[in-house]
Write an enzyme that holds these catalytic residues in place. Structure first.
Site, mmCIF file in Angstrom:
data_model
loop_
_atom_site.group_PDB
_atom_site.id
_atom_site.type_symbol
_atom_site.label_atom_id
_atom_site.label_comp_id
_atom_site.label_asym_id
_atom_site.label_seq_id
_atom_site.Cartn_x
_atom_site.Cartn_y
_atom_site.Cartn_z
ATOM 1 N N TYR A 135 -1.514 0.067 10.298
ATOM 2 C CA TYR A 135 -1.864 -0.599 9.031
ATOM 3 C C TYR A 135 -0.677 -0.529 8.065
ATOM 4 O O TYR A 135 -0.212 -1.550 7.539
ATOM 5 C CB TYR A 135 -3.112 0.057 8.414
ATOM 6 C CG TYR A 135 -3.330 -0.334 6.974
ATOM 7 C CD1 TYR A 135 -3.670 -1.651 6.638
ATOM 8 C CD2 TYR A 135 -3.176 0.591 5.933
ATOM 9 C CE1 TYR A 135 -3.850 -2.031 5.306
ATOM 10 C CE2 TYR A 135 -3.355 0.226 4.611
ATOM 11 C CZ TYR A 135 -3.700 -1.088 4.299
ATOM 12 O OH TYR A 135 -3.868 -1.460 2.983
ATOM 13 N N THR A 174 0.828 -1.211 0.000
ATOM 14 C CA THR A 174 0.000 0.000 0.000
ATOM 15 C C THR A 174 0.860 1.258 0.000
ATOM 16 O O THR A 174 1.969 1.264 0.556
ATOM 17 C CB THR A 174 -0.903 0.008 1.256
ATOM 18 O OG1 THR A 174 -1.486 1.301 1.393
ATOM 19 C CG2 THR A 174 -0.127 -0.284 2.532
HETATM 20 N N1 LIG Z 1 -8.751 -0.748 -1.255
HETATM 21 C C1 LIG Z 1 -7.653 0.002 -1.379
HETATM 22 O O1 LIG Z 1 -7.713 1.175 -1.775
HETATM 23 C C2 LIG Z 1 -6.307 -0.593 -1.048
HETATM 24 C C3 LIG Z 1 -5.174 0.241 -1.136
HETATM 25 C C4 LIG Z 1 -3.930 -0.301 -0.838
HETATM 26 C C5 LIG Z 1 -3.802 -1.635 -0.516
HETATM 27 N N2 LIG Z 1 -4.908 -2.421 -0.431
HETATM 28 C C6 LIG Z 1 -4.722 -3.836 -0.070
HETATM 29 O O2 LIG Z 1 -5.401 -4.638 -1.017
HETATM 30 C C7 LIG Z 1 -5.887 -5.824 -0.394
HETATM 31 C C8 LIG Z 1 -7.358 -6.000 -0.712
HETATM 32 O O3 LIG Z 1 -8.077 -4.827 -0.312
HETATM 33 P P1 LIG Z 1 -9.648 -4.715 -0.548
HETATM 34 O O4 LIG Z 1 -9.975 -3.270 -0.642
HETATM 35 O O5 LIG Z 1 -10.058 -5.636 -1.628
HETATM 36 O O6 LIG Z 1 -10.166 -5.232 0.868
HETATM 37 P P2 LIG Z 1 -11.328 -6.282 1.228
HETATM 38 O O7 LIG Z 1 -11.557 -6.178 2.696
HETATM 39 O O8 LIG Z 1 -12.483 -6.108 0.318
HETATM 40 O O9 LIG Z 1 -10.617 -7.683 0.884
HETATM 41 C C9 LIG Z 1 -9.795 -8.363 1.802
HETATM 42 C C10 LIG Z 1 -10.250 -9.807 1.822
HETATM 43 O O10 LIG Z 1 -9.415 -10.548 2.719
HETATM 44 C C11 LIG Z 1 -10.230 -11.431 3.478
HETATM 45 N N3 LIG Z 1 -9.543 -11.694 4.738
HETATM 46 C C12 LIG Z 1 -9.280 -10.807 5.737
HETATM 47 N N4 LIG Z 1 -8.611 -11.425 6.733
HETATM 48 C C13 LIG Z 1 -8.432 -12.714 6.350
HETATM 49 C C14 LIG Z 1 -7.820 -13.837 6.957
HETATM 50 N N5 LIG Z 1 -7.258 -13.748 8.175
HETATM 51 N N6 LIG Z 1 -7.830 -15.017 6.297
HETATM 52 C C15 LIG Z 1 -8.407 -15.133 5.073
HETATM 53 N N7 LIG Z 1 -9.010 -14.081 4.449
HETATM 54 C C16 LIG Z 1 -9.021 -12.894 5.081
HETATM 55 C C17 LIG Z 1 -11.547 -10.693 3.665
HETATM 56 O O11 LIG Z 1 -12.646 -11.552 3.938
HETATM 57 C C18 LIG Z 1 -11.691 -9.989 2.308
HETATM 58 O O12 LIG Z 1 -12.416 -10.780 1.381
HETATM 59 C C19 LIG Z 1 -5.577 -5.692 1.085
HETATM 60 O O13 LIG Z 1 -4.401 -6.427 1.351
HETATM 61 C C20 LIG Z 1 -5.334 -4.198 1.258
HETATM 62 O O14 LIG Z 1 -4.458 -3.946 2.326
HETATM 63 C C21 LIG Z 1 -6.163 -1.932 -0.684
#
Ligand SMILES: NC(=O)c1ccc[n+]([C@@H]2O[C@H](COP(=O)([O-])OP(=O)(O)OC[C@H]3O[C@@H](n4cnc5c(N)ncnc54)[C@H](O)[C@@H]3O)[C@@H](O)[C@H]2O)c1
Length: 330
Positions: A142, A118
């Site tokens: 985070y 991120t």
């Molecule tokens: N959304 C953004 O703008 C953004 C920006 C930078 C980085 N990210 C990273 O991208 C990734 C996905 O983000 P997103 O927005 O799709 O989030 P999201 O919450 O929609 O997806 C994360 C998924 O991980 C699953 N999960 C969480 N903990 C878990 C565990 N212990 N075991 C198994 N599954 C688990 C959740 O059920 C969910 O489906 C994350 O790693 C996040 O840090 C997102």
């Protein structure tokens, strides 16, 4: 057809990556505990394992059954604000959970990985365009939980022979251009869906946190990256990590290189939806940098990626289409 294990694949970004993997001839295998994801966000023809990344036995079973050629690791807790209140949960899931997954990869001789990092690792800086050589100085647990995973991956590459890429996403936004999946976070904390919910009358007003930043209109500037472009970056990064068995670890920003302010996003949402709504100015939130914009050159050099939707208007149009079609879904 190669199997690709995708942790967190039932989440917002993961569900878009599943579509892109299938379109590019890969078989995604989703591993998700559904703490925040949705089973119906992914096609029923995708193998799905509901389990936690802390569960060694479940991880072993999935590696033994599907023998994935590579892993895309997205499972994580994502709310920076919540990490300021409950840091332990973030270090447990994001950092210790990743370590657990990497150990399962090692046990099962799978050494190719694309990791969801991120832009939060950069913290507060005053540079125009952030590039990967800059010192990381995350402002919240985070960001630090993700920066630690990057450090682990560097060691897993040099010592255990992993071939790994960490993608530092900027602000993921938008929805599948064909409306097959989109953003359904609960609670929602991201600007564009919050503004669209306000436009649709589901919220009374949208808050601007800080209008006194040193930016042209006083509000924070971010780099909004279309989730479809983000998904495409994963397919390209996957090609890069699986192209060689030589140990390697690289970090690449995934952003457009264009900044857009909170006020500009709100105005664009008004234009796209043709709806007016209340905007309320509030105080700054601690830890919000004034500007976070990527230098995306390295992703292009390393694996030939560049965004198809560099302007936020298309992002908002696709998000609005998805929102209207799925307004009753949770
Ligand atoms: N959304 C953004 O703008 C953004 C920006 C930078 C980085 N990210 C990273 O991208 C990734 C996905 O983000 P997103 O927005 O799709 O989030 P999201 O919450 O929609 O997806 C994360 C998924 O991980 C699953 N999960 C969480 N903990 C878990 C565990 N212990 N075991 C198994 N599954 C688990 C959740 O059920 C969910 O489906 C994350 O790693 C996040 O840090 C997102």
């Amino acid at each position: 057809m190669q199997n690709i294990l995708i942790t967190g694949g039932a989440g917002y970004i993961g569900s878009h990556i599943c579509i892109k993997l299938q379109e590019n001839g890969f078989q995604p295998v989703v591993f998700d505990n559904l703490s925040n994801g949705h089973r119906d966000a992914i096609s029923p023809n995708i193998p799905f394992v509901q389990a936690d990344i802390s569960d060694d036995a479940a991880l072993n079973r999935v590696f033994e059954e599907f023998k994935p050629a590579a892993v895309i690791h997205m499972a994580a807790l994502i709310e920076a604000g919540a990490s300021m209140v409950e840091p332990a949960r973030f270090y447990k899931v994001n950092t210790a959970g990743s370590l657990n997954l990497f150990e399962a990869m090692r046990r099962n001789d799978c050494r190719h990985i694309v990791f969801s990092s991120t832009a939060a690792v950069y913290g507060n800086t005053d540079v125009d365009l952030l590039d990967e050589t800059m010192q990381v100085q995350a402002e919240n647990p985070y960001g630090r939980s993700k920066a630690m995973v990057e450090t682990m991956l560097a060691d897993y590459a040099s010592i255990y022979g992993f071939h790994a890429v960490a993608l530092r996403y900027f602000n993921a936004a938008g929805a599948d251009p064909m409306g097959r999946t989109g953003e359904r976070h609960d609670p929602e904390t991201h600007l564009i869906p919050l503004v669209l919910q306000t436009a649709a009358g589901q919220r009374d007003h949208i808050k601007i946190f800080g209008a006194d930043y040193d930016t042209p209109d006083g509000t924070c500037i971010r780099d909004y990256i279309h989730v479809d472009d983000l998904a495409d970056a994963h397919v390209k990064a996957l090609g890069y990590v699986t192209s060689s068995d030589e140990p390697a670890f690289e970090i690449a920003n995934i952003g457009t290189g264009q900044g857009c302010s909170v006020k500009e996003i709100i105005e664009l949402c008004k234009e796209v939806t043709a709806l007016d709504f209340n905007v309320v100015q509030d105080a700054r939130r601690p830890g919000d940098p004034a500007r976070l914009v990527a230098n995306p050159a390295k992703a292009n050099e390393l694996f030939g990626w560049q965004p198809k939707y560099p302007s936020p208007r298309k992002i908002i149009e696709h998000a609005w289409n998805f929102y209207q079609a799925n307004i009753q879904r949770s």
